[in-house]
Design an enzyme around this catalytic site. Structure first.
Site, PDB file in Angstrom:
ATOM      1  N   TYR A 168       0.835  -1.206   0.000  1.00 14.12           N
ATOM      2  CA  TYR A 168       0.000   0.000   0.000  1.00 14.12           C
ATOM      3  C   TYR A 168       0.866   1.251   0.000  1.00 14.12           C
ATOM      4  O   TYR A 168       1.665   1.479   0.891  1.00 14.12           O
ATOM      5  CB  TYR A 168      -0.975   0.011   1.190  1.00 14.12           C
ATOM      6  CG  TYR A 168      -2.053  -1.057   1.092  1.00 14.12           C
ATOM      7  CD1 TYR A 168      -2.325  -1.699  -0.116  1.00 14.12           C
ATOM      8  CD2 TYR A 168      -2.804  -1.421   2.195  1.00 14.12           C
ATOM      9  CE1 TYR A 168      -3.304  -2.668  -0.215  1.00 14.12           C
ATOM     10  CE2 TYR A 168      -3.797  -2.397   2.104  1.00 14.12           C
ATOM     11  CZ  TYR A 168      -4.027  -3.024   0.890  1.00 14.12           C
ATOM     12  OH  TYR A 168      -5.004  -3.992   0.803  1.00 14.12           O
ATOM     13  N   SER A 177     -13.226  -3.411  -0.161  1.00 16.11           N
ATOM     14  CA  SER A 177     -14.083  -2.476  -0.916  1.00 16.11           C
ATOM     15  C   SER A 177     -15.558  -2.660  -0.566  1.00 16.11           C
ATOM     16  O   SER A 177     -16.404  -2.756  -1.468  1.00 16.11           O
ATOM     17  CB  SER A 177     -13.868  -2.617  -2.432  1.00 16.11           C
ATOM     18  OG  SER A 177     -12.575  -2.209  -2.794  1.00 16.11           O
ATOM     19  N   PRO A 178     -15.918  -2.689   0.718  1.00 20.00           N
ATOM     20  CA  PRO A 178     -17.302  -2.977   1.093  1.00 20.00           C
ATOM     21  C   PRO A 178     -18.261  -1.838   0.760  1.00 20.00           C
ATOM     22  O   PRO A 178     -19.467  -2.059   0.625  1.00 20.00           O
ATOM     23  CB  PRO A 178     -17.213  -3.176   2.614  1.00 20.00           C
ATOM     24  CG  PRO A 178     -16.053  -2.324   3.025  1.00 20.00           C
ATOM     25  CD  PRO A 178     -15.056  -2.436   1.895  1.00 20.00           C
ATOM     26  N   LEU A 179     -17.718  -0.621   0.623  1.00 24.21           N
ATOM     27  CA  LEU A 179     -18.577   0.512   0.259  1.00 24.21           C
ATOM     28  C   LEU A 179     -18.706   0.636  -1.260  1.00 24.21           C
ATOM     29  O   LEU A 179     -19.347   1.566  -1.747  1.00 24.21           O
ATOM     30  CB  LEU A 179     -17.996   1.822   0.817  1.00 24.21           C
ATOM     31  CG  LEU A 179     -17.973   1.982   2.343  1.00 24.21           C
ATOM     32  CD1 LEU A 179     -17.147   3.210   2.744  1.00 24.21           C
ATOM     33  CD2 LEU A 179     -19.395   2.111   2.889  1.00 24.21           C
ATOM     34  N   ALA A 180     -18.122  -0.286  -1.980  1.00 24.76           N
ATOM     35  CA  ALA A 180     -18.091  -0.200  -3.448  1.00 24.76           C
ATOM     36  C   ALA A 180     -17.651   1.201  -3.875  1.00 24.76           C
ATOM     37  O   ALA A 180     -18.188   1.791  -4.811  1.00 24.76           O
ATOM     38  CB  ALA A 180     -19.442  -0.570  -4.051  1.00 24.76           C
ATOM     39  N   GLY A 209     -18.256   3.956  -2.712  1.00 21.61           N
ATOM     40  CA  GLY A 209     -19.302   4.981  -2.638  1.00 21.61           C
ATOM     41  C   GLY A 209     -20.337   4.884  -3.737  1.00 21.61           C
ATOM     42  O   GLY A 209     -21.208   5.752  -3.859  1.00 21.61           O
TER      43      GLY A 209
END
Ligand SMILES: NC(=O)c1ccc[n+]([C@@H]2O[C@H](COP(=O)([O-])OP(=O)(O)OC[C@H]3O[C@@H](n4cnc5c(N)ncnc54)[C@H](OP(=O)(O)O)[C@@H]3O)[C@@H](O)[C@H]2O)c1
Length: 324
Positions: A63, A232-235, A237
């Protein structure tokens, strides 16, 4: 010997239901170094995360080419007592193109050991609570990985081990060689990435051809007590304010998310995450925001219990196709 399954979501004592993903810390990808502004941003993100009860922080050696871990390490050096209350996980196994070769995966023992050593130095900690193998490497050899894990554990450098982006068959194959149970698998799962549900919702419906790659991975993890983590659970946004104007599915999904957010009196982010939390697999979302306000907006997710009907409304809307 078959490892003893660990109870779901208790894979590490003190682990929070949400995880803060630290990929966005450390400035732009092409920056040369970290500055005070990057450290201040990391500090603000950490404080916001802690204010909503987050104890788990997700890193990877790659990262920001190591700068995300360095930023976090700067916080730990300034406030060493922080380390006691948090769970630190990092990943290894992806290599960027360099003089030696192209961008590649590397789960050789040599690379795993070197990567962990470098992560520990950047983070300024003596141990990782959890090390994840970032991606499967076609050249990986389970016995070699097992030897690396053995050494890392006996030196006290890593306490637990897991994987990321691996399917059930790869996990079973790897597990046979390991002394330690794999305690986590981190995969992309969200309203914007639904293939993980295709196997259960669409198997044999004559329409979906996407079920195979998941091949029982959810069930394997649940049966073996492997904690599922969603990256990436929020896709990013897509259903909570960042939908593109021409993305009709996201526009409709956003409207539904807003409606449910109003109903539950929470933020849209909390609804998007509550949808993942409602799944019986006990998924731990790894949220990637670096904005304190957006991090705090995720906090109510654990208090929302979506009805079965609302879960399906969100699923069908994001799928853009009715069931059955
Ligand atoms: N294992 C793997 O292979 C893998 C791969 C990728 C990521 N990860 C992990 O998963 C974590 C989360 O990934 P992610 O960052 O892709 O996930 P995410 O939580 O779905 O998305 C967060 C990103 O979307 C932006 N965003 C969210 N809502 C927004 C909105 N309404 N408007 C505008 N921007 C919005 C955030 O910007 P702000 O910062 O401005 O809020 C941030 O850049 C990473 O930090 C990393 O730890 C793992």
């Amino acid at each position: 010997m078959k490892p003893t399954p660990l109870p779901l979501n208790h894979f590490l004592p003190g682990s929070s239901r949400l995880v803060l993903g630290c990929m966005s810390l450390g400035g732009p990808w092409d920056a040369q170094d970290i500055g005070e502004a990057d450290i201040a941003q990391a500090h603000a993100a950490l404080e916001a995360a802690q204010s909503i009860g987050i104890t788990v922080f997700d890193h990877a050696d790659i990262y920001k080419r190591g700068r995300a871990e360095r930023c976090f390490g700067a916080l730990l050096r300034r406030q060493p007592s922080l380390r006691d209350g948090i769970i630190l996980q990092s990943k290894c196994g992806i290599r960027f193109a360099d003089d030696a070769g192209p961008g590649r995966y590397d789960l050789s023992a040599k690379h795993i050991m070197a990567s962990v050593q470098a992560s520990l130095e950047r983070l300024g900690t003596e141990y990782l609570d959890l090390l994840l193998l970032h991606r499967p490497d076609p050249l990986m050899e389970p016995e070699e990985i097992a030897e690396a894990f053995r050494q890392l554990q006996s030196r006290g450098q890593v306490r637990h081990f897991g994987v990321s982006n691996m399917q059930a068959s790869q996990m079973r194959w790897l597990q046979r060689a390991l002394d330690q149970p794999l305690v986590a698998n981190q995969l992309e799962m969200s309203l914007g990435k639904l293939d993980w549900l295709a196997q259960d919702a669409s198997f044999n419906d004559g329409q979906s051809g996407t079920a195979l790659p998941w091949a029982g991975t959810l069930q394997h993890c649940q049966a073996e007590g492997v904690q599922l983590q969603a990256w990436s659970p929020l896709a990013q946004g897509r259903f909570s304010g960042a939908a593109a104007a021409d993305d009709r599915i996201a526009q409709a999904g956003t409207a539904l998310v807003r409606e449910l957010a109003d109903q539950h009196q929470v933020s849209p982010e909390s609804i998007v995450l509550a949808w993942l939390l409602r799944h019986p697999a006990g998924i731990q979302p790894v949220i990637g925001s670096s904005q304190p306000e957006r991090i705090r907006a995720c906090g109510a997710a654990t208090q929302v219990q979506l009805s079965r009907e609302d879960w399906y409304r969100l699923f069908v809307s994001a799928r853009g196709q009715a069931l059955p």
